[in-house]
Structures are given as structure tokens and as C-alpha cells.
Write a protein that holds these residues in place. Structure first.
Motif, PDB file in Angstrom:
ATOM      1  N   ASP A  32      49.816  38.596  36.933  1.00  0.00           N
ATOM      2  CA  ASP A  32      51.310  38.678  36.114  1.00  0.00           C
ATOM      3  C   ASP A  32      51.499  37.431  35.216  1.00  0.00           C
ATOM      4  OD1 ASP A  32      53.814  39.965  36.226  1.00  0.00           O
ATOM      5  OD2 ASP A  32      54.671  37.921  37.091  1.00  0.00           O
ATOM      6  N   LEU A  33      51.252  36.451  35.398  1.00  0.00           N
ATOM      7  CA  LEU A  33      51.360  35.521  34.393  1.00  0.00           C
ATOM      8  C   LEU A  33      50.567  35.827  33.001  1.00  0.00           C
ATOM      9  CD1 LEU A  33      52.261  32.805  33.690  1.00  0.00           C
ATOM     10  CD2 LEU A  33      50.030  31.689  34.481  1.00  0.00           C
ATOM     11  N   GLY A  34      49.235  36.427  33.223  1.00  0.00           N
ATOM     12  CA  GLY A  34      48.679  36.810  32.049  1.00  0.00           C
ATOM     13  C   GLY A  34      49.341  37.781  31.230  1.00  0.00           C
ATOM     14  N   ARG A  35      50.128  38.797  32.024  1.00  0.00           N
ATOM     15  CA  ARG A  35      50.905  39.962  31.400  1.00  0.00           C
ATOM     16  C   ARG A  35      52.121  39.283  30.740  1.00  0.00           C
ATOM     17  NH1 ARG A  35      55.197  42.386  32.764  1.00  0.00           N
ATOM     18  NH2 ARG A  35      55.275  41.437  34.767  1.00  0.00           N
ATOM     19  N   ARG A  36      52.775  38.264  31.466  1.00  0.00           N
ATOM     20  CA  ARG A  36      53.908  37.630  30.634  1.00  0.00           C
ATOM     21  C   ARG A  36      53.538  36.525  29.328  1.00  0.00           C
ATOM     22  NH1 ARG A  36      58.206  38.009  34.074  1.00  0.00           N
ATOM     23  NH2 ARG A  36      57.854  39.082  36.070  1.00  0.00           N
ATOM     24  N   MET A  37      52.303  36.355  29.440  1.00  0.00           N
ATOM     25  CA  MET A  37      51.685  35.199  28.289  1.00  0.00           C
ATOM     26  C   MET A  37      51.108  36.061  27.355  1.00  0.00           C
ATOM     27  SD  MET A  37      50.892  31.665  30.244  1.00  0.00           S
ATOM     28  CE  MET A  37      50.881  30.606  29.214  1.00  0.00           C
ATOM     29  N   GLY A  38      51.068  37.321  27.461  1.00  0.00           N
ATOM     30  CA  GLY A  38      50.442  38.092  26.039  1.00  0.00           C
ATOM     31  C   GLY A  38      48.784  38.274  26.525  1.00  0.00           C
ATOM     32  N   THR A  39      48.287  37.730  27.792  1.00  0.00           N
ATOM     33  CA  THR A  39      46.958  38.012  27.819  1.00  0.00           C
ATOM     34  C   THR A  39      46.467  39.420  28.044  1.00  0.00           C
ATOM     35  OG1 THR A  39      46.841  35.807  28.908  1.00  0.00           O
ATOM     36  CG2 THR A  39      45.039  37.342  29.371  1.00  0.00           C
ATOM     37  N   ALA A  40      45.312  39.860  27.366  1.00  0.00           N
ATOM     38  CA  ALA A  40      44.785  41.131  27.680  1.00  0.00           C
ATOM     39  C   ALA A  40      44.715  41.664  29.212  1.00  0.00           C
ATOM     40  CB  ALA A  40      43.600  41.230  26.845  1.00  0.00           C
ATOM     41  N   GLN A  41      44.562  42.889  29.451  1.00  0.00           N
ATOM     42  CA  GLN A  41      44.880  43.368  31.000  1.00  0.00           C
ATOM     43  C   GLN A  41      43.638  42.494  31.864  1.00  0.00           C
ATOM     44  OE1 GLN A  41      46.276  46.053  32.673  1.00  0.00           O
ATOM     45  NE2 GLN A  41      45.624  44.873  34.356  1.00  0.00           N
ATOM     46  N   LEU A  42      44.200  41.921  32.876  1.00  0.00           N
ATOM     47  CA  LEU A  42      43.508  41.344  33.924  1.00  0.00           C
ATOM     48  C   LEU A  42      43.279  42.182  35.088  1.00  0.00           C
ATOM     49  CD1 LEU A  42      44.791  37.542  33.533  1.00  0.00           C
ATOM     50  CD2 LEU A  42      42.813  38.780  32.337  1.00  0.00           C
ATOM     51  N   TYR A  43      42.438  42.012  36.048  1.00  0.00           N
ATOM     52  CA  TYR A  43      42.004  42.561  37.320  1.00  0.00           C
ATOM     53  C   TYR A  43      41.831  41.672  38.669  1.00  0.00           C
ATOM     54  CZ  TYR A  43      41.164  46.230  33.735  1.00  0.00           C
ATOM     55  OH  TYR A  43      41.221  47.370  32.724  1.00  0.00           O
ATOM     56  N   GLY A  44      42.277  42.343  39.556  1.00  0.00           N
ATOM     57  CA  GLY A  44      42.082  41.329  40.782  1.00  0.00           C
ATOM     58  C   GLY A  44      41.271  42.279  41.783  1.00  0.00           C
ATOM     59  N   LEU A  45      40.456  41.571  42.571  1.00  0.00           N
ATOM     60  CA  LEU A  45      39.864  42.297  43.866  1.00  0.00           C
ATOM     61  C   LEU A  45      39.576  41.304  44.863  1.00  0.00           C
ATOM     62  CD1 LEU A  45      36.679  44.576  43.083  1.00  0.00           C
ATOM     63  CD2 LEU A  45      36.677  42.727  44.868  1.00  0.00           C
ATOM     64  N   THR A  46      39.846  41.990  45.984  1.00  0.00           N
ATOM     65  CA  THR A  46      39.834  41.157  47.187  1.00  0.00           C
ATOM     66  C   THR A  46      38.450  41.613  48.148  1.00  0.00           C
ATOM     67  OG1 THR A  46      41.492  42.029  48.427  1.00  0.00           O
ATOM     68  CG2 THR A  46      41.884  40.000  47.053  1.00  0.00           C
ATOM     69  N   SER A  47      37.978  40.740  48.899  1.00  0.00           N
ATOM     70  CA  SER A  47      37.074  41.294  50.105  1.00  0.00           C
ATOM     71  C   SER A  47      37.766  41.101  51.436  1.00  0.00           C
ATOM     72  CB  SER A  47      35.953  40.507  49.866  1.00  0.00           C
ATOM     73  OG  SER A  47      35.934  39.041  50.188  1.00  0.00           O
ATOM     74  N   PRO A  48      37.597  41.948  52.337  1.00  0.00           N
ATOM     75  CA  PRO A  48      38.030  41.623  53.666  1.00  0.00           C
ATOM     76  C   PRO A  48      37.845  40.360  54.256  1.00  0.00           C
ATOM     77  CG  PRO A  48      36.308  42.990  54.033  1.00  0.00           C
ATOM     78  CD  PRO A  48      36.519  42.714  52.421  1.00  0.00           C
ATOM     79  N   LEU A  49      38.793  39.785  54.888  1.00  0.00           N
ATOM     80  CA  LEU A  49      38.773  38.329  55.750  1.00  0.00           C
ATOM     81  C   LEU A  49      37.646  38.802  56.811  1.00  0.00           C
ATOM     82  CD1 LEU A  49      41.895  36.257  55.702  1.00  0.00           C
ATOM     83  CD2 LEU A  49      39.830  36.177  54.312  1.00  0.00           C
TER      84      LEU A  49
END
Length: 436
Positions: free
Chosen positions: A230-247
Motif C-alpha cells: 500500500d505504501l508503494g502504491r501511495r508513493m507512486g511505485t510500480a505494482q508490488l506483490y506479497g506472498l506468505t507461507s504458513p506458520l
């Protein structure tokens, strides 16, 4: 989850809803088939990015201890698979964020570490990554920046105006890392409250410096990761992605990387290759197939064959898991030596010289060493009090004979083939070796 398909979060980081998608990229296919995936901000978009051959992904590791332990291994393996499938892994060292402390999953503030301690811990972590990733200047070669490079030089007022204005305190209070502490009436310092802001800024800065487009981590990092997107989007950064593994936890619910004897460290100076092999050899039957997928690179067909073994045959699968996992960290030769040591010790009853050992001055042995102190020195128990409790339960042995006298003394008369074998239960053994 079916092979080749995975149910994950929706494309909106703020509102993860389940969706089914069949990955086309090698990277996400491997992660899906082997059980690494839990949540993703935009699986279709990330899959397309991975197929392009330009995916750069990172995971952050704070320098809170002189070594990582098995609990971090799932993230290390994700970076390794990223590199093996044509992506560029970035192992970010948290030289800066370690000075703040991640409150995620913690009931109290982390101890503040000195600069010297952080630097020493950083060096230990670097040694571990050299075992798993190929570093260099090539397109898919790994890099290991330190966020102190940009965080320590930040000017506070400028950071508040340029970055801090994009954060909503209302939303930050709903994040698990904050909410769980507040719900338990545990104090959360303002220092820790800033952690997610710094981690989010890391994501933006890494994209600017190295073209990083993906942040990965355990599911407890989901809130921090989507805050960075979300910070990247607000600061004009290109599309960023997030991915998590199970604990990850064992089948019985125990936390990965912890045993009754302490953490399962990835540094050979803190845990021998033999003890590391034994950790994997002794996993619960129900965990064997899952751990083979996550912590080895065996083909899935071979894993399926091993996973189908039952009764006493499952021990062969456990030995394979132990040898393959140990080979990744300590090398094939050390893994095979550990396997052979275990075979000689447990199957032949031999006193293998390759068991973990502790040197004791010969003059001390001549004078006599208290048995309780010897077990503490060998690292099999944490204190003489614990040794006494083990004796009452018949848990300590000297040269395979049960120790029943807490006042016993070990001398040169106890040497067998030049050693004294100390044992805790049936699985852990250390040799006392006289020197001098």
C-alpha cells in the motif's frame, strides 16, 4: 489443495478472499506443489511476473541471534526455489530494523542489542545463506543488502512528511502484530509501533534500488507486507506483490525450530551436523511427507513413495529426510557421515568416533569430574538441577550404563576406546575426549 492448484488470498491486500488458480510459472508451481503458499496479494499478477523472467523477491531477516534456526528454514527455501526457477533472491539483513524490534508474535518487547552484537549476529547469518544461495553479479545471483544502509541515515522530520503521512494509525491498530499485544494488555512501545513503517519503507526502497517486486515471509508478516504494498502504491511505485507461507508447527503442535534442549541452529558452531541430522531423523511420523516437500529437493514422485511407507518402514523415510536436509546445510559428505555415525551407534552398537565430542583436560579427568558437571559441559542438560531430574527418571547413561548416583565421578577408569560416552535418552550422545 490439489496438485497444480492453490487456494489463496484475493488480489486486494486489504480484503484477502479465496480464489483458485493454477500457476503457470515454475516458481509458483513449485511453491504450490510443495506446500509453501498461504496468502498472496495477487496470485495471477505475480504468476505473470514470474513467467516474464524478471521477478526479484526478498525476505527480511533481523539480526537478533548469532544464527538463524530451523524456524527460518522455510523462508530460506523459498528464496532458494526462487533462484532455481529463474528469479533473483534478495536476503535482506535487518541491521537497521533489529535496533527497533519486530513485535509480531511477541508478548513483550525484544531486548535492545548493541551495535557490536548486531554486527556479530549479521556475520553468522551471512555464513548460513552462503550454503543455500549463489551470490554474485549475475541476473539471478542473490544479493544481501542491509537496511541500515538507508534507515540509519533517515532524517526524522523528512521521513514523517514524506513517508509517515501515508500511514493510517487506525489501520495500524488493527494489524495482528499490534492488536494481539493490546488485546493481552501487554505494553507496546512507540519504538515497536514504528516497525511496520520501517518494513514497509524497506519494500519501497528495495524496489527503487534493486527492482524488487515481491516480498515473502511467514503468515505472521502478512500485515507488514500488505502495508508495504500500500505504501508503494501511495508513493507512486510500480505494482508490488506479497506472498506468505504458513506458520509451521509439528503434527503435535510444537513450534518448529525448538526442542527440549533448545533451538535447532543452522550454524555448525552452535549445533553439530550430527545433531542436526538427528533432529530430522526424530520428527513425528505424520510430518515426514510434508517436511520432505518443504526441506529437501527430492522429486515429488520419490517423496510420494516415501510418504506411503508405514510402520517400521517409515524410519527409512526419516533417514532420507535427515540426510537430504543435512546435505543442503552442511554438505553431502557431512550428511553421509552423520547417517553412518547414527547407523553404527544405534544399529551396530559401536562407539562411533564421529559422534559430537567435548575435550576435557586429562589432568581434570585424572582428578575426577563430577558426572552432573560432565553432562552440563557436554551440553546434554542445561544445569546440574536438570541432570538430577534426568537421573531420577533414568534418562542419563555413561558408556551405555544408566547413571543412578548423582554424586558419581568420572575418571580415566571410565575411558572406553579412549572416550567416555555420555547419553541423554536413546537419541543424544556426546563423547568426552581427554586432551593434554
Amino acid at each position: 489443495m490439489t496438485l497444480g492448484g492453490v487456494r489463496l488470498g484475493s488480489r486486494s491486500p486489504e480484503d484477502p478472499l479465496p480464489e483458485t488458480i493454477r500457476p503457470k510459472s515454475d516458481f509458483l508451481t513449485v511453491l504450490a506443489e510443495r506446500g509453501f503458499l498461504h496468502q498472496c496479494s495477487d496470485l495471477a499478477g505475480l504468476d505473470s511476473k514470474a513467467q516474464s523472467g524478471d521477478l526479484v523477491g526478498y525476505i527480511g531477516f533481523d539480526c537478533t541471534a548469532p544464527s538463524l534456526h530451523v524456524g527460518s528454514l522455510i523462508q530460506i527455501m523459498m528464496l532458494r526455489w526462487l533462484q532455481k526457477t529463474g528469479g533473483k533472491p534478495v536476503a535482506l539483513l535487518g541491521g537497521g530494523t533489529t535496533r527497533v524490534g519486530d513485535p509480531s508474535g511477541k508478548d513483550e518487547s525484544r531486548k535492545l542489542l548493541s551495535e557490536e552484537t548486531i554486527a556479530a549476529n549479521k556475520a553468522g547469518i551471512q555464513r548460513t545463506f552462503a550454503k543455500f544461495l549463489r551470490f554474485g553479479a549475475g541476473k539471478t545471483d542473490a544479493i544481501m543488502p542491509d537496511n541500515s544502509e538507508w534507515l540509519l541515515g533517515l532524517r526524522y522530520i523528512d521521513f514523517l512528511r514524506e513517508v509517515g503521512r501515508h500511514f493510517s494509525v487506525n489501520r495500524m491498530l488493527t494489524m495482528d502484530s499490534v492488536k494481539l499485544r493490546l488485546d493481552r494488555d501487554q505494553e507496546l512501545s512507540f519504538l515497536e509501533f514504528n516497525y511496520m513503517c520501517l518494513q514497509a519503507y524497506d519494500f519501497v526502497e528495495l524496489h527503487k534500488r534493486y527492482g524488487v517486486g515481491l516480498q515473502m515471509g511467514g503468515s505472521d508478516q502478512w500485515g507488514n507486507i500488505v502495508t508495504g504494498i500500500d505504501l508503494g502504491r501511495r508513493m507512486g511505485t510500480a505494482q508490488l506483490y506479497g506472498l506468505t507461507s504458513p506458520l509451521l508447527a509439528t503434527a503435535s503442535g510444537a513450534k518448529m525450530g525448538k526442542t527440549a534442549q533448545g533451538a535447532v541452529w543452522l550454524d555448525a558452531d552452535m549445533l553439530s551436523s550430527y545433531d542436526y541430522w538427528q533432529y530430522w531423523r526424530n520428527v513425528e511420523d505424520a510430518d515426514v511427507g510434508r517436511f520432505l516437500k518443504l526441506f529437501t529437493e527430492l522429486p515429488l514422485a520419490e517423496i510420494a513413495r516415501l510418504e506411503a511407507l508405514r510402520s517400521s518402514e517409515i524410519n527409512e523415510a526419516k533417514k532420507t529426510l535427515a540426510t537430504e536436509a543435512t546435505a543442503l546445510l552442511h554438505g553431502r559428505a557431512a550428511a553421509q557421515q552423520a547417517a553412518e555415525t547414527a547407523r553404527r551407534t544405534f544399529e551396530e552398537g559401536a562407539l562411533a568416533e564421529t559422534l559430537p565430542s567435548v575435550n576435557v583436560p586429562r589432568r581434570e579427568l585424572a582428578a575426577g569430574i563430577g558426572a552432573l558437571a560432565a553432562f552440563v559441559r557436554a551440553g546434554l542438560v542445561g544445569s546440574t538441577g536438570e541432570a538430577r531430574r534426568q537421573i531420577k527418571g533414568g534418562g542419563l547413561k555413561v558408556n551405555d550404563a544408566t547413571l543412578d548416583d548423582e554424586r558419581a565421578t568420572l575418571t580415566e577408569a571410565n575411558l572406553v576406546e579412549g572416550f567416555i560416552k555420555l547419553s541423554l535418552g536413546k537419541k543424544r550422545h556426546v563423547l568426552l575426549k581427554p586432551e593434554g
